[in-house]
Design a protein around this motif. Structure first.
Motif, PDB file in Angstrom:
ATOM      1  N   THR A  17      -7.064  10.614  -8.263  1.00 18.35           N
ATOM      2  CA  THR A  17      -7.005   9.872  -7.008  1.00 18.35           C
ATOM      3  C   THR A  17      -7.864   8.614  -7.059  1.00 18.35           C
ATOM      4  O   THR A  17      -8.849   8.535  -7.786  1.00 18.35           O
ATOM      5  CB  THR A  17      -7.462  10.744  -5.831  1.00 18.35           C
ATOM      6  N   HIS A  48     -10.264   5.826  -4.942  1.00 23.82           N
ATOM      7  CA  HIS A  48     -11.218   5.955  -3.838  1.00 23.82           C
ATOM      8  C   HIS A  48     -10.745   5.295  -2.547  1.00 23.82           C
ATOM      9  O   HIS A  48     -11.275   5.584  -1.479  1.00 23.82           O
ATOM     10  CB  HIS A  48     -12.589   5.388  -4.239  1.00 23.82           C
ATOM     11  N   GLU A 104      -7.230   5.150  -1.692  1.00 25.46           N
ATOM     12  CA  GLU A 104      -5.857   5.505  -1.367  1.00 25.46           C
ATOM     13  C   GLU A 104      -5.792   6.511  -0.218  1.00 25.46           C
ATOM     14  O   GLU A 104      -6.738   7.269   0.021  1.00 25.46           O
ATOM     15  CB  GLU A 104      -5.131   6.060  -2.588  1.00 25.46           C
ATOM     16  N   LYS A 129      -5.168   9.823   1.870  1.00 17.65           N
ATOM     17  CA  LYS A 129      -5.307  11.229   1.469  1.00 17.65           C
ATOM     18  C   LYS A 129      -3.953  11.893   1.250  1.00 17.65           C
ATOM     19  O   LYS A 129      -3.820  12.817   0.440  1.00 17.65           O
ATOM     20  CB  LYS A 129      -6.093  12.001   2.534  1.00 17.65           C
ATOM     21  N   ARG A 130      -2.940  11.425   1.974  1.00 18.41           N
ATOM     22  CA  ARG A 130      -1.632  12.076   1.865  1.00 18.41           C
ATOM     23  C   ARG A 130      -1.030  11.943   0.479  1.00 18.41           C
ATOM     24  O   ARG A 130      -0.185  12.751   0.087  1.00 18.41           O
ATOM     25  CB  ARG A 130      -0.670  11.523   2.917  1.00 18.41           C
ATOM     26  N   SER A 175      -2.415  12.455  -2.404  1.00 21.95           N
ATOM     27  CA  SER A 175      -2.783  13.612  -3.231  1.00 21.95           C
ATOM     28  C   SER A 175      -1.979  14.842  -2.826  1.00 21.95           C
ATOM     29  O   SER A 175      -1.684  15.703  -3.669  1.00 21.95           O
ATOM     30  CB  SER A 175      -4.282  13.887  -3.128  1.00 21.95           C
ATOM     31  N   ASP A 205      -9.672  14.903  -7.813  1.00 22.54           N
ATOM     32  CA  ASP A 205     -10.301  14.021  -6.830  1.00 22.54           C
ATOM     33  C   ASP A 205     -11.776  13.813  -7.139  1.00 22.54           C
ATOM     34  O   ASP A 205     -12.592  13.586  -6.246  1.00 22.54           O
ATOM     35  CB  ASP A 205     -10.116  14.558  -5.408  1.00 22.54           C
TER      36      ASP A 205
END
Length: 350
Positions: free
Chosen positions: A240, A242, A244, A246-247, A249, A261
Motif C-alpha cells: 500500500t 501512504h 492511497e 483505504k478501500r 487495499s 500495509d
C-alpha cells in the motif's frame, strides 16, 4: 556548518538519512511533519535534534500555521554564528514555502533542495487552480510575523529559484538543465543488495496515491491479479501507498493479493529481501528499486498514465524517458500485461 532538514513523508526521511551521512562534521537538525514513529528509520546518532510537528501538505490548515509559529520560535534557539543550510524536499508545500521566504535572504543561510520524487526529474507545470491556491496561501505568514510566501518560478518544486544554492540527488544527470551545483548522493546508497539467500518467489505491486477514476475498481484489481498470477505463478503482494484510499487495499485483498500495509518504504524492505518482480505505476520507488536490486530482479513500470497528481501536469512521454534512462522496463509487447495496459491506455488515455 549547521544543517536543518525538512520532511513530511517517511520516504523523504530516506533521503535525509543519505545526505546526512555525507555531511559528517556538521551539526544537524530534522523537522519532520508527521508521526514520531516514522523517525525510527533515521540514524539518530547523526542528528542533534529530531523534532516532529503536525502539518498538512498543500492545505491551508491550522496545523500548518501552528507548526510554522513553533518553528519560528525554535529557529531562534539554534546557533546563528555559523552558516545554516536549510534543506527542503521542494518549495511548493506551503509551510516550506513560508520558511524559505522568511529565511532564504539571511546572509548566513543557504538553501538546498533534495530531489526525492520522480516529479523532480520531469518538466512539470502547476495547474491554474493550484497556482491560485498557492497564491492565497502565500498571504498567510504576515498574519503571524512572517514574510509573504514566494511565487515559484520555473520548475514547480522550486529547483530554479534564485536563492537555491544547490540540488541534492541520486540522479544528477537529469537535473543538469537547472544550472545549479548538484550534490551526488548515489554513492551513499550503496551497491545492489546481494540476493542469493534473500530473493523471494513473489511479485510486489506498489500502490499509488493519485489514481485516475478507473470506474469499477474491483474489476480492475481482479483483472490485474489474474494477469500477474497467470504470468508469474507465485504470490502477488500489494504494497500500500501512504496516500492511497483505504478501500484500495480492500479491493486488492478481495482480488487475491496479499496486502502489505507496512510503514516501511520499499527501499527499506529491499534491504532485507527482494521479490523477483517489482511493479509500479508512476513512482520514484521504481528508480530506487532498479538501482538497489541485482539484474535478476525485474522492475516494471505499468500504466503510469493512470496516475494524475492534482498539483502538477506534464507529458507522460517524459516519464517513460526517465524510466528508460534507469533501465526500468515496461510490459513486454504482446504479453498479457501489455494487452491489459493497452486496453487501459485506449480507455483512459486516448
Amino acid at each position: 556548518m549547521l544543517k536543518v532538514f525538512f520532511a513530511f513523508t517517511r520516504p523523504q526521511l530516506f533521503y535525509v538519512n543519505e545526505y546526512a551521512k555525507k555531511s559528517n562534521g556538521s551539526e544537524m537538525h530534522v523537522y519532520y511533519f508527521g508521526a514520531e514513529r516514522d523517525t525510527d528509520r533515521l540514524v539518530k546518532s547523526l542528528f542533534k535534534e529530531i523534532c516532529c510537528l503536525k502539518g498538512k501538505t498543500g492545505r491551508l490548515s491550522r496545523l500548518n500555521i501552528d507548526s510554522y509559529k513553533f518553528f519560528k520560535k525554535q529557529f531562534e534557539t539554534i546557533r546563528h554564528d555559523v552558516t545554516i543550510e536549510l534543506c527542503f524536499p521542494g518549495l511548493a508545500y506551503p509551510i516550506f514555502n513560508w520558511i524559505y521566504s522568511k529565511y532564504s535572504l539571511n546572509k548566513n543561510v543557504l538553501v538546498t533542495i533534495y530531489a526525492e520524487g520522480l516529479s523532480s526529474y520531469l518538466n512539470i507545470k502547476t495547474p491554474f487552480f493550484w497556482n491560485l491556491k498557492f497564491s492565497i496561501l502565500r498571504l498567510i505568514p504576515p498574519l503571524f510575523g512572517g514574510g509573504i510566501g514566494c511565487k515559484i518560478v520555473g520548475h514547480s518544486y522550486g529547483l530554479n529559484m534564485p536563492n537555491v544554492s544547490a540540488l541534492i540527488s541520486q540522479y544528477p544527470e537529469l537535473l543538469a538543465e537547472h544550472g545549479k551545483p548538484i550534490v551526488d548522493i548515489s554513492s551513499e546508497i550503496g551497491e545492489p543488495v546481494p540476493l542469493s539467500h534473500r530473493k523471494l518467489d513473489e511479485v510486489w505491486v506498489l500502490g499509488q496515491g493519485h489514481f485516475v477514476d478507473v470506474g469499477d475498481c474491483q474489476s480492475y484489481f481482479d483483472r490485474l491479479y489474474r494477469v500477474l498470477f497467470d504470468t508469474y505463478r507465485c504470490k502477488i503482494l500489494y504494497k500500500t501507498h501512504h496516500f492511497e484510499p483505504k478501500r484500495f487495499s480492500v479491493f486488492a485483498s478481495r482480488a487475491g493479493f496479499e496486502v502489505c500495509d507496512s510503514k516501511s518504504t520499499l527501499e527499506e524492505l529491499l534491504v532485507e529481501s527482494a521479490p523477483k518482480v517489482v511493479l509500479g505505476y508512476r513512482s520514484t520507488a521504481l528508480l530506487n528499486a532498479r538501482r538497489m536490486c541485482a539484474s535478476d530482479v525485474s522492475v516494471v513500470a505499468f500504466a503510469p498514465f493512470l496516475v494524475n497528481p492534482p498539483d502538477e501536469s506534464g507529458d507522460v512521454a517524459d516519464i517513460y524517458k526517465v524510466f528508460k534512462y534507469f533501465n526500468v522496463s515496461t510490459p513486454q509487447i504482446n504479453s498479457e500485461l501489455w494487452v491489459f495496459e493497452e486496453f487501459l491506455r485506449n480507455k483512459f488515455h486516448a
